[in-house]
Design a protein around this motif. Structure first.
Motif, PDB file in Angstrom:
ATOM      1  N   VAL A 167       0.841  -1.198   0.000  1.00 34.19           N
ATOM      2  CA  VAL A 167       0.000   0.000   0.000  1.00 34.19           C
ATOM      3  C   VAL A 167       0.873   1.245   0.000  1.00 34.19           C
ATOM      4  O   VAL A 167       2.062   1.192   0.316  1.00 34.19           O
ATOM      5  CB  VAL A 167      -0.946   0.037   1.229  1.00 34.19           C
ATOM      6  CG1 VAL A 167      -1.927  -1.115   1.201  1.00 34.19           C
ATOM      7  CG2 VAL A 167      -0.155   0.052   2.531  1.00 34.19           C
ATOM      8  N   TRP A 168       0.263   2.363  -0.394  1.00 33.58           N
ATOM      9  CA  TRP A 168       0.898   3.666  -0.265  1.00 33.58           C
ATOM     10  C   TRP A 168      -0.197   4.721  -0.132  1.00 33.58           C
ATOM     11  O   TRP A 168      -1.384   4.400  -0.287  1.00 33.58           O
ATOM     12  CB  TRP A 168       1.831   3.966  -1.435  1.00 33.58           C
ATOM     13  CG  TRP A 168       1.179   4.368  -2.725  1.00 33.58           C
ATOM     14  CD1 TRP A 168       0.992   5.635  -3.200  1.00 33.58           C
ATOM     15  CD2 TRP A 168       0.634   3.500  -3.730  1.00 33.58           C
ATOM     16  NE1 TRP A 168       0.371   5.610  -4.426  1.00 33.58           N
ATOM     17  CE2 TRP A 168       0.151   4.311  -4.776  1.00 33.58           C
ATOM     18  CE3 TRP A 168       0.515   2.117  -3.859  1.00 33.58           C
ATOM     19  CZ2 TRP A 168      -0.457   3.797  -5.916  1.00 33.58           C
ATOM     20  CZ3 TRP A 168      -0.085   1.593  -4.991  1.00 33.58           C
ATOM     21  CH2 TRP A 168      -0.559   2.429  -6.007  1.00 33.58           C
ATOM     22  N   VAL A 169       0.175   5.957   0.191  1.00 34.40           N
ATOM     23  CA  VAL A 169      -0.805   7.029   0.358  1.00 34.40           C
ATOM     24  C   VAL A 169      -0.447   8.215  -0.528  1.00 34.40           C
ATOM     25  O   VAL A 169       0.716   8.423  -0.874  1.00 34.40           O
ATOM     26  CB  VAL A 169      -0.905   7.503   1.827  1.00 34.40           C
ATOM     27  CG1 VAL A 169      -1.534   6.435   2.692  1.00 34.40           C
ATOM     28  CG2 VAL A 169       0.457   7.922   2.367  1.00 34.40           C
ATOM     29  N   ARG A 178       3.035  14.799   3.624  1.00 33.91           N
ATOM     30  CA  ARG A 178       4.017  14.984   4.693  1.00 33.91           C
ATOM     31  C   ARG A 178       3.270  15.068   6.017  1.00 33.91           C
ATOM     32  O   ARG A 178       2.205  15.669   6.119  1.00 33.91           O
ATOM     33  CB  ARG A 178       4.811  16.280   4.488  1.00 33.91           C
ATOM     34  CG  ARG A 178       5.532  16.370   3.168  1.00 33.91           C
ATOM     35  CD  ARG A 178       6.768  15.503   3.129  1.00 33.91           C
ATOM     36  NE  ARG A 178       7.842  16.043   3.977  1.00 33.91           N
ATOM     37  CZ  ARG A 178       9.002  15.417   4.135  1.00 33.91           C
ATOM     38  NH1 ARG A 178       9.223  14.237   3.547  1.00 33.91           N
ATOM     39  NH2 ARG A 178       9.949  15.951   4.897  1.00 33.91           N
ATOM     40  N   ALA A 179       3.851  14.461   7.036  1.00 37.80           N
ATOM     41  CA  ALA A 179       3.285  14.568   8.375  1.00 37.80           C
ATOM     42  C   ALA A 179       3.584  15.948   8.944  1.00 37.80           C
ATOM     43  O   ALA A 179       4.577  16.586   8.574  1.00 37.80           O
ATOM     44  CB  ALA A 179       3.870  13.490   9.282  1.00 37.80           C
ATOM     45  N   MET A 209       3.457   5.033   5.750  1.00 35.89           N
ATOM     46  CA  MET A 209       3.804   5.268   4.353  1.00 35.89           C
ATOM     47  C   MET A 209       3.934   6.754   4.015  1.00 35.89           C
ATOM     48  O   MET A 209       4.262   7.101   2.877  1.00 35.89           O
ATOM     49  CB  MET A 209       2.780   4.603   3.433  1.00 35.89           C
ATOM     50  CG  MET A 209       2.754   3.087   3.565  1.00 35.89           C
ATOM     51  SD  MET A 209       4.399   2.339   3.640  1.00 35.89           S
ATOM     52  CE  MET A 209       5.065   2.770   2.055  1.00 35.89           C
ATOM     53  N   ILE A 210       3.684   7.631   4.972  1.00 36.73           N
ATOM     54  CA  ILE A 210       4.055   9.045   4.807  1.00 36.73           C
ATOM     55  C   ILE A 210       5.566   9.104   4.983  1.00 36.73           C
ATOM     56  O   ILE A 210       6.101   8.664   5.997  1.00 36.73           O
ATOM     57  CB  ILE A 210       3.327   9.917   5.844  1.00 36.73           C
ATOM     58  CG1 ILE A 210       1.809   9.790   5.655  1.00 36.73           C
ATOM     59  CG2 ILE A 210       3.759  11.368   5.728  1.00 36.73           C
ATOM     60  CD1 ILE A 210       1.015  10.491   6.724  1.00 36.73           C
ATOM     61  N   SER A 211       6.257   9.620   3.991  1.00 36.00           N
ATOM     62  CA  SER A 211       7.702   9.427   3.898  1.00 36.00           C
ATOM     63  C   SER A 211       8.460   9.900   5.135  1.00 36.00           C
ATOM     64  O   SER A 211       9.353   9.192   5.627  1.00 36.00           O
ATOM     65  CB  SER A 211       8.251  10.125   2.644  1.00 36.00           C
ATOM     66  OG  SER A 211       7.970  11.514   2.677  1.00 36.00           O
ATOM     67  N   ASN A 212       8.107  11.078   5.672  1.00 39.06           N
ATOM     68  CA  ASN A 212       8.892  11.550   6.822  1.00 39.06           C
ATOM     69  C   ASN A 212       8.544  10.799   8.109  1.00 39.06           C
ATOM     70  O   ASN A 212       9.348  10.731   9.037  1.00 39.06           O
ATOM     71  CB  ASN A 212       8.780  13.064   7.006  1.00 39.06           C
ATOM     72  CG  ASN A 212       7.364  13.581   7.158  1.00 39.06           C
ATOM     73  OD1 ASN A 212       6.395  12.916   6.780  1.00 39.06           O
ATOM     74  ND2 ASN A 212       7.235  14.786   7.684  1.00 39.06           N
ATOM     75  N   VAL A 213       7.361  10.145   8.168  1.00 36.31           N
ATOM     76  CA  VAL A 213       7.043   9.289   9.313  1.00 36.31           C
ATOM     77  C   VAL A 213       7.871   8.011   9.256  1.00 36.31           C
ATOM     78  O   VAL A 213       8.492   7.601  10.251  1.00 36.31           O
ATOM     79  CB  VAL A 213       5.535   8.943   9.363  1.00 36.31           C
ATOM     80  CG1 VAL A 213       5.248   7.918  10.457  1.00 36.31           C
ATOM     81  CG2 VAL A 213       4.709  10.195   9.595  1.00 36.31           C
ATOM     82  N   GLY A 214       7.893   7.373   8.095  1.00 42.59           N
ATOM     83  CA  GLY A 214       8.689   6.163   7.940  1.00 42.59           C
ATOM     84  C   GLY A 214      10.161   6.410   8.218  1.00 42.59           C
ATOM     85  O   GLY A 214      10.829   5.615   8.891  1.00 42.59           O
ATOM     86  N   HIS A 252       7.724  -2.734   3.875  1.00 39.30           N
ATOM     87  CA  HIS A 252       7.216  -1.426   3.455  1.00 39.30           C
ATOM     88  C   HIS A 252       8.214  -0.307   3.753  1.00 39.30           C
ATOM     89  O   HIS A 252       8.300   0.661   2.994  1.00 39.30           O
ATOM     90  CB  HIS A 252       5.864  -1.130   4.110  1.00 39.30           C
ATOM     91  CG  HIS A 252       4.699  -1.669   3.341  1.00 39.30           C
ATOM     92  ND1 HIS A 252       4.377  -3.010   3.333  1.00 39.30           N
ATOM     93  CD2 HIS A 252       3.782  -1.056   2.536  1.00 39.30           C
ATOM     94  CE1 HIS A 252       3.297  -3.202   2.569  1.00 39.30           C
ATOM     95  NE2 HIS A 252       2.926  -2.019   2.078  1.00 39.30           N
ATOM     96  N   LEU A 253       8.947  -0.415   4.861  1.00 40.48           N
ATOM     97  CA  LEU A 253       9.928   0.620   5.196  1.00 40.48           C
ATOM     98  C   LEU A 253      11.350   0.222   4.795  1.00 40.48           C
ATOM     99  O   LEU A 253      12.287   1.002   5.008  1.00 40.48           O
ATOM    100  CB  LEU A 253       9.887   0.939   6.695  1.00 40.48           C
ATOM    101  CG  LEU A 253       8.618   1.613   7.212  1.00 40.48           C
ATOM    102  CD1 LEU A 253       8.843   2.184   8.602  1.00 40.48           C
ATOM    103  CD2 LEU A 253       8.115   2.697   6.284  1.00 40.48           C
TER     104      LEU A 253
END
Length: 339
Positions: A167-169, A178-179, A209-214, A252-253
């Motif tokens: 999955v992705w968002v 971005r978070a 899957m929000i890049s800066n969260v991962g 996923h990460l």
């Protein structure tokens, strides 16, 4: 990983997720001496949340509403009013929870997204801790299934009843989401980060899957704990072991970032579950402790089961007691576990 050394009297704990599992854990945490931050998914597009999202383009409020109530110190009557859902015969308000409408109204009044609205509501509802929507805009969940087909939207993905590959968002403008900075700051300064319990692909991964969260989860010094689900889920985790759940998160990460996994070992009695009421339940998650350890995870297994209303749930108090023990154990104890 830099492990918690018990320097602070109130450990800083970040709980990330969505759905019905998150409030269970948060409600139990409210009774503990901990500084809690709840990071809540904003990719829900079903039910009352989905209708409100479609009409006024606001972050879906349902998961946020449940988290607000779980951490609220208001008298129970006010919490019940906030959770009240209008009767299906009330055509105009049919199915809507009062809290969803209040969250949507505050978001519109502020005009600057959901984040500040939730901070205002947190003060009004006497929240001891922090509640952060993971992003300040509604996000769209996308899935690629094992057969190569794709779908967008949490409700559609869940209803497809097909095996998910990944999955992705995306944002509504199809930009990379971005978070909000507060979420990243909480992750980076936490003593412990808790993932779950909750739907693997539709409640937990939409946040990651929000890049800066991962990226933050892979870089934080906090101990990352995953609470594995008790039951497999139709269309998401059919026939999964506990190690399979963790492997999906790691894939996923693209990093083995989970340090500790909490696993329920108590059997769910045969014929107890109401499969019509809980139609997403399939089988009890099977154990693969060697598979977990091969991914670098420490395993804590115990009876975390609570049976009620013909469903199988996590016992929030028992889970949180174990999480609090993890934060208070001396550094030497944890180092010995890994050596």
């Amino acid at each position: 990983m830099t492990l918690y050394s018990n320097k602070r009297s109130r450990p800083q704990i970040v709980v990330i997720g969505g759905g019905t599992g998150l409030p269970v854990i948060l409600k139990a945490f409210r009774r503990q001496n901990a500084d809690i931050t709840a990071v809540v998914t904003v990719a829900d597009d079903g039910g009352s949340s989905g209708i409100i999202r479609d009409y006024i383009n606001v972050v879906p409020p349902g998961d946020i509403r449940n988290v607000l109530v779980a951490l609220s110190n208001l008298p129970e009557i006010y919490q019940k009013i906030f959770q009240y859902r209008f009767n299906s015969k009330d055509q105009f308000f049919s199915g809507h929870a009062i809290g969803n409408l209040i969250i949507a109204a505050l978001s519109e009044m502020n005009g600057d997204g959901i984040f500040n609205a939730v901070q205002e509501l947190s003060k009004m509802m006497k929240i001891d801790g922090h509640i952060y929507p993971v992003a300040n805009e509604p996000l769209i969940l996308h899935a690629v299934f094992k057969d190569g087909t794709e779908l967008a939207g949490e409700a559609e993905i869940t209803a497809a009843d097909k095996t998910i590959d990944h999955v992705w968002v995306s944002s509504a403008e199809n930009k990379q989401p971005r978070a909000v900075p507060e979420v990243i700051d909480a992750i980076m300064h936490a003593d412990q980060i808790v993932l779950g319990p909750g739907s693997l692909f539709t409640s937990i991964l939409p946040n990651l899957m929000i890049s800066n969260v991962g990226q933050a989860l892979c870089q934080t010094n906090a101990e990352v704990v995953y609470i594995c689900n008790i039951m497999t889920q139709k269309g998401e985790t059919e026939h999964f072991t506990d190690a399979d759940h963790v492997q999906v998160l790691h894939q996923h990460l693209q990093k083995n970032f989970i340090d500790t996994v909490l696993v329920n070992t108590e059997p769910v009695p045969r014929n107890y579950l109401d499969h019509q009421k809980y139609d997403e339940y399939l089988y009890q998650v099977k154990h693969d402790f060697n598979g977990l350890r091969s991914q670098g995870c420490r395993v804590i297994s115990d009876n975390f089961l609570e049976l009620r209303d013909h469903g199988a749930f996590h016992n929030g108090s028992q889970v949180v007691d174990e999480l609090m023990r993890l934060t208070s154990r001396p550094l030497s104890w944890i180092e010995n576990e890994f050596n």
